[in-house]
Design an enzyme around this catalytic site. Structure first.
Site, PDB file in Angstrom:
ATOM      1  N   PHE A  24       0.853  -1.189   0.000  1.00 34.31           N
ATOM      2  CA  PHE A  24       0.000   0.000   0.000  1.00 34.31           C
ATOM      3  C   PHE A  24       0.890   1.241   0.000  1.00 34.31           C
ATOM      4  O   PHE A  24       1.710   1.433   0.902  1.00 34.31           O
ATOM      5  CB  PHE A  24      -0.898  -0.003   1.245  1.00 34.31           C
ATOM      6  N   GLY A  25       0.719   2.094  -1.011  1.00 33.00           N
ATOM      7  CA  GLY A  25       1.480   3.350  -1.107  1.00 33.00           C
ATOM      8  C   GLY A  25       0.573   4.527  -0.784  1.00 33.00           C
ATOM      9  O   GLY A  25      -0.562   4.604  -1.270  1.00 33.00           O
ATOM     10  N   GLY A  27       2.248   7.849  -0.337  1.00 29.60           N
ATOM     11  CA  GLY A  27       3.003   9.060  -0.659  1.00 29.60           C
ATOM     12  C   GLY A  27       3.541   8.957  -2.077  1.00 29.60           C
ATOM     13  O   GLY A  27       2.776   8.752  -3.033  1.00 29.60           O
ATOM     14  N   SER A  28       4.873   9.032  -2.202  1.00 27.14           N
ATOM     15  CA  SER A  28       5.450   8.978  -3.557  1.00 27.14           C
ATOM     16  C   SER A  28       5.154   7.643  -4.240  1.00 27.14           C
ATOM     17  O   SER A  28       5.164   7.563  -5.469  1.00 27.14           O
ATOM     18  CB  SER A  28       6.958   9.229  -3.504  1.00 27.14           C
ATOM     19  N   GLU A  99      12.971   3.082   0.266  1.00 31.28           N
ATOM     20  CA  GLU A  99      12.301   3.562   1.483  1.00 31.28           C
ATOM     21  C   GLU A  99      13.199   3.409   2.715  1.00 31.28           C
ATOM     22  O   GLU A  99      12.702   3.249   3.826  1.00 31.28           O
ATOM     23  CB  GLU A  99      10.987   2.781   1.682  1.00 31.28           C
TER      24      GLU A  99
HETATM   25  C1  SIN Z   1       4.694   5.697   0.507  1.00 34.02           C
HETATM   26  O1  SIN Z   1       4.616   6.377  -0.506  1.00 34.02           O
HETATM   27  O2  SIN Z   1       3.842   4.803   0.734  1.00 34.02           O
HETATM   28  C2  SIN Z   1       5.798   5.848   1.503  1.00 34.02           C
HETATM   29  C3  SIN Z   1       6.356   7.206   1.629  1.00 34.02           C
HETATM   30  C4  SIN Z   1       7.004   7.740   0.385  1.00 34.02           C
HETATM   31  O3  SIN Z   1       7.849   7.037  -0.205  1.00 34.02           O
HETATM   32  O4  SIN Z   1       6.696   8.849  -0.035  1.00 34.02           O
END
Ligand code: SIN
Length: 198
Positions: A24-25, A27-28, A99
């Protein structure tokens, strides 16, 4: 806890025995998909909210001048919408590296935004990268204005910190998701960038 979590993630949570894993993402990982996946689906998790409270030494800032990126904080009764990807376990070699700045993988329950199908029962279980308050890169809360100013002046090997925020806000809009925290900081950032241009 050290902010480099690569070996910690691999030791705590070997995944090789699994055929595939949902990630599950929030953010980026929603808009920057630089890894192979079997399928992807909009999803949400209960009890969490996005916050620009994590420092970025390696992507949107440097060790001397960290940027500000997202983590999740516990928020009973709330839900966080994002994108889920079904990936093979070897993909985590790349993802753990990407990450590595303070994020630990944890399993959580995923709910699909669209109708579940036979192959994707709801809820399903998936992994999420969380940066908790005890990691060395954690920055914690600040006002929307201060967070926006921090983002406006930061950049790192992956590009300007402002790009992280603007692309995320755009991706959330495309998913019809209103995130008050993200959109308030986006508004502040645009105001501050506008003032700089005058
Ligand atoms: C994410 O996107 O789920 C983790 C945080 C990021 O890499 O921005």
């Amino acid at each position: 806890m050290s902010h480099n979590t690569i070996s910690l993630n691999q030791q705590r949570q070997p995944l090789e025995h699994l055929e595939s894993v949902w990630l599950f993402g929030y953010g980026s990982l929603i808009y920057k998909t630089d890894f192979p996946y079997l399928q992807r689906k909009p999803a949400f998790i209960y009890g969490w909210q996005r916050r620009f409270w994590q420092g970025s030494h390696d992507h949107r800032g440097t060790p001397q001048a960290p940027g500000r990126v997202l983590t999740l904080i516990e928020a009973p009764g709330e839900r966080c919408v994002g994108m889920a990807y079904q990936v093979t376990p070897d993909t985590f070699e790349h993802l753990d590296h990407r990450e590595k700045n303070g994020y630990l993988r944890v399993f959580t329950e995923l709910h699909w935004l669209d109708e579940p199908s036979q192959n994707t029962p709801s809820p399903s279980t998936g992994l999420v990268y969380l940066a908790s308050a005890d990691n060395e890169a954690y920055l914690g809360p600040d006002s929307d204005e201060a967070i926006a100013a921090h983002i406006a002046r930061s950049q790192g090997p992956s590009g300007p910190n402002s790009e992280y925020l603007l692309k995320l806000a755009q991706a959330l809009r495309e998913m019809n998701e209103h995130d008050e925290h993200v959109f308030a900081i986006e508004q502040q950032l645009l105001k501050q960038l506008n003032q700089l241009c005058r």
